[in-house]
Scaffold this active site. Structure first.
Site, short mmCIF file in Angstrom:
data_model
loop_
_atom_site.label_atom_id
_atom_site.label_comp_id
_atom_site.label_asym_id
_atom_site.label_seq_id
_atom_site.Cartn_x
_atom_site.Cartn_y
_atom_site.Cartn_z
CG ASP A 137 16.96 -40.42 21.70
OD1 ASP A 137 16.31 -40.15 20.68
OD2 ASP A 137 16.55 -40.19 22.86
CG ASP B 45 -1.69 1.22 1.43
OD1 ASP B 45 -2.34 1.63 0.46
OD2 ASP B 45 -1.67 1.80 2.54
#
Length: 778
Positions: A717, A434
């Site tokens: 992990d 705009d």
């Protein structure tokens, strides 16, 4: 979980969550309770939010369920307004405030901003110390006492350390969650004891406990960004009341109260200056390091620092509604708006875990049954596979990066409402701007007043001001300012209304009067050839022209010019280097739009009403991701239709609540910075996923082949989870304002506030945007 949305919204603070699997356990377990719907769990803000129908369920049931899963929980308390001690005593009648009733003057504890304790004081930290001591004792016994005593010591160490883990596993199992990391650990440890690997089982328990502590520390680091936002507001304020100045909790301030702020102090609440004028450091809110001058009548933010003057301030918002609180709330809510990638990984993990368990069982039993292999060897390998298959690292890889990106952006005034917005912003290839108030300063000035039909210039100004009075549109404000400066008389107006994308009309001196665009005046047939020629000449100079006319007669022309922001051209250049095209969508005339676009190097589409902007955005979206930058009111349809709608505005309600993202500093260069931050977050997510899956892939193979064992499996992990979390934390240091030749590097925050070659921001006073803005579409 019921879909009934009736009931009261309840919130709790939940402690002990380190990864997305923790949030998943809570979400699933609580969601099964009667009367519960809309369960939302945010890891980084430690928040549990749900809708509870208290006719079917009770808050105590929610709290009991969360505690069974091994997490801490407490209601999130709201701040109480401050009341003078004698007033509180009179209200309760106790004289000494000795009753059990809560008094408003008591200090409330802000659990949301509470600092975490030392790791060794937590339950997980104590488990590390316990298992470490037990493991050391077992090694000592084995070294000093030969024979079977050593394995027994290791078995005891394993069992004692396994008790709290197994308790959480069984609690989750009873709540319908069999595939949890605690469950896998319990099975693996028990299996290891069964095959005689007691020493390794004890070591695995210890490493698991260490890993959980590391995950907790990493998660706490990730939460620091949100905690830092909460700490921007001071804990106390100096309140004026009954001729006295009292030090009171800032969390209890209410609208209308008066506070005093000394030089160097933070402002305790959003408010309006009554007395005093001086510099304010608003960087805690907007990220802008250059102090701005504020004086009587101007709005100020909670958390801003009064640099050189004492101020007397009227509070305009309660603590729960101030700018900082709304930003924190936005970040918390954004964390819950999960990205498509995160939702996919969540769905993937739901079938991944049962698959891994099935594969581990197959590895443990098929070789012995089919080929007569050694049972102990293959059970051991199956247990290792079970541990390495835990998806914790994969599941946390996305939310950790998203949370870090949200916190990093919020510190710099770049707010994005969730992972979905970040993912969409990273894919943007076109930006639509705009014009008025976005690419330009939003402070146009009247440059020319041309009287026609024999009307004097002052008369033209007076009539135009009468039509525009009451409108908050920048063009209207410019006309009113020029009329006041010229001493034009105030004329009463009736039935004033805006004409969307065209102008405004009102009844003045008993007749209809219009202030509109030249194109609309031409449609009405009131702009003759001479008037059109003069208007075109003014528009060719890059000015916006409005026409003042009555039925059948043009009274005059007013020309206004709104200069582009100082950093607008630099922002467009940065977007171009990132492969993003820029287009201006404006309700202004084509000549003015072309003049602005030529200066900035953008494309343009002119004379667009709100519905035209919406159609343009939809057309652009067919060619790839599009970001729309607007003011959040007249551009609302286009903002919603774009892949990402961004509102500009320094902390206004509109900027924070209407669009997908908000830029608080009103700097156009923050548009490429937002895209740059989103792209960095998506790169980080891809890196995390690659690390998580890569490590698991390698160790799944090595575990099946017998190259790595149980303790390496749990270490891998845990290591993967910590690695992806630490990698996500790098986003907290990422500086999206430092452009590089190739977008997507890892620039870190420079010592200065502005990138080289970047224009300093143009500060403007904050204004409340009213309904009149919807009438222009510029």
């Amino acid at each position: 979980m019921t879909n009934d949305t009736s009931g009261a919204v309840r919130e709790w603070r939940v402690t002990g969550m380190d990864c997305a699997s923790c949030a998943g356990k809570i979400r699933d377990a609580v969601g099964r309770l009667p009367g519960v719907s809309g369960v939302e769990v945010a890891i980084m803000s430690e928040r549990l939010k749900l809708t509870l129908d208290e006719g079917q369920g009770a808050p105590e049931a929610v709290e009991a369920t969360v505690r069974k899963l091994g997490f801490g929980i407490e209601p999130r308390a709201e701040a109480q307004p401050f009341v003078l001690p004698e007033a509180a005593e009179a209200a309760c009648g106790c004289g000494a405030c000795g009753t059990d009733a809560p008094h408003a003057h008591s200090h409330s504890h802000d659990h949301e901003a509470a600092e975490p304790g030392a790791w060794y004081r937590t339950a997980k930290g104590r488990l590390v110390l316990l298992t470490g001591v037990l493991l050391a004792c077992a090694w000592t016994v084995e070294a000093l006492v030969p024979g079977p005593v050593g394995p027994v010591a290791f078995a005891l160490a394993c069992l004692i350390g396994l008790v709290p883990i197994a308790r959480r596993a069984f609690a989750a199992l009873r709540l319908g969650q069999p595939f949890t990391i605690e469950g896998l650990m319990t099975v693996a440890a028990a299996g290891a004891l069964f095959i005689g690997a007691a020493e390794e089982a004890a070591l695995v328990i210890f490493l698991f406990a260490v890993g959980e502590v590391l995950e907790g520390v990493a998660a706490s680091r990730a939460r620091d960004g949100i905690r830092a936002l909460s700490r921007l507001v001071p804990e106390t304020a100096r309140l004026e009341q009954d001729g006295r100045t009292l030090e009171v909790p800032a969390s209890g301030l209410q609208p209308g109260q008066i506070v005093r702020v000394r030089p160097g102090e933070r402002i305790p609440a959003d408010g309006e200056i009554l007395e005093g004028q001086g510099g304010l450091d608003e960087s805690p809110v907007t990220g802008e390091s250059i102090p701005v001058t504020r004086g009587p009548g101007e709005a100020v933010f909670a958390g801003a620092v009064a640099t050189d003057a004492a101020l007397r301030i009227r509070v305009t918002r309660a603590a729960k509604d101030n700018t900082i609180a709304r930003i924190v709330r936005l970040v918390e809510e954004a964390e819950e708006a999960r990205a498509p990638t995160e939702r996919f990984i969540d769905r993937f993990s739901r079938w991944y875990m049962p698959l891994i368990v099935g594969l581990a069982v197959a590895v443990a039993v098929l070789p012995p049954l089919a080929a007569g292999a050694d049972w102990s060897t293959w059970i051991y390998r199956g247990l290792a596979l079970l541990l390495i298959g835990c998806p914790c690292a994969l599941v946390i890889s996305v939310p950790a990066a998203i949370a870090s990106a949200l916190a990093s952006g919020a510190r710099r005034g770049l707010l994005m409402k969730g992972g979905a917005v970040i993912e969409a912003a990273a894919a943007v290839r076109q930006v639509a701007f705009d014009k008025t108030g976005t690419l330009t300063r939003g402070r146009p000035e009247v440059t020319d007043v041309v009287g026609l039909s024999g009307e004097p210039d002052v008369r033209v100004l007076a009539l135009a001001a009468a039509v525009e009075r009451g409108s908050a549109h920048p063009l209207a404000q410019a006309i009113l300012a020029r009329a006041e400066a010229a001493g034009a008389p105030d004329l009463p107006a009736e039935a004033a209304r805006s004409l969307a994308g065209r102008g405004a009309e009102a009844r003045v001196e008993g007749e209809p009067l219009w202030v509109v665009s030249p194109s609309f005046a031409a449609e009405r047939g009131v702009l003759d050839a001479a008037g059109r020629s003069r208007a075109e000449a003014l528009e060719a100079e890059g000015k916006t022209v409005t026409v003042l006319f009555r039925e059948g007669r043009t009274l005059g022309l007013l020309a206004l010019r709104d200069e582009p922001r100082g950093d607008a051209a630099e922002a467009v250049r940065q977007l171009g280097r990132m492969g993003v095209s820029a287009t201006i969508l404006t309700g202004d005339n084509a000549r003015t739009a072309e003049a602005i676009a030529a200066r900035l190097g953008t494309g343009f589409r002119a004379q667009m009403r709100p519905e035209d902007k919406l159609a343009a955005i939809r057309e652009m979206a067919g060619q790839g991701g599009v970001m729309m930058i607007g003011d959040g009111i007249n551009d609302a349809p286009a903002l919603k239709a774009a892949s990402v709608g961004v509102a500009m505005g320094s902390g206004t309600d509109v900027a924070l609540e209407t669009a997908d993202a908000a830029i608080l500093r009103d700097r156009v260069t923050d548009v490429p910075a937002t895209i740059r931050l989103a792209r960095a977050a998506m790169r980080n997510i891809r890196q995390n996923i690659a690390v998580a899956l890569g490590l698991k892939g390698v160790f799944l193979v090595t575990s099946v082949l017998g190259i790595t064992g149980l303790w390496i499996a749990i270490l891998a992990d845990t290591g993967a989870t910590v690695l992806v979390t630490l990698n996500a934390l790098r986003l907290l240091r990422f500086d999206p304002e430092a452009p590089r030749a190739r977008s997507g590097g890892w620039p870190l925050r420079a010592s200065g506030s502005h990138s080289e070659g970047q224009a300093a921001p143009a500060w403007r006073s904050r204004r409340r945007i009213g309904p009149g803005l919807s009438g222009r579409g510029a």
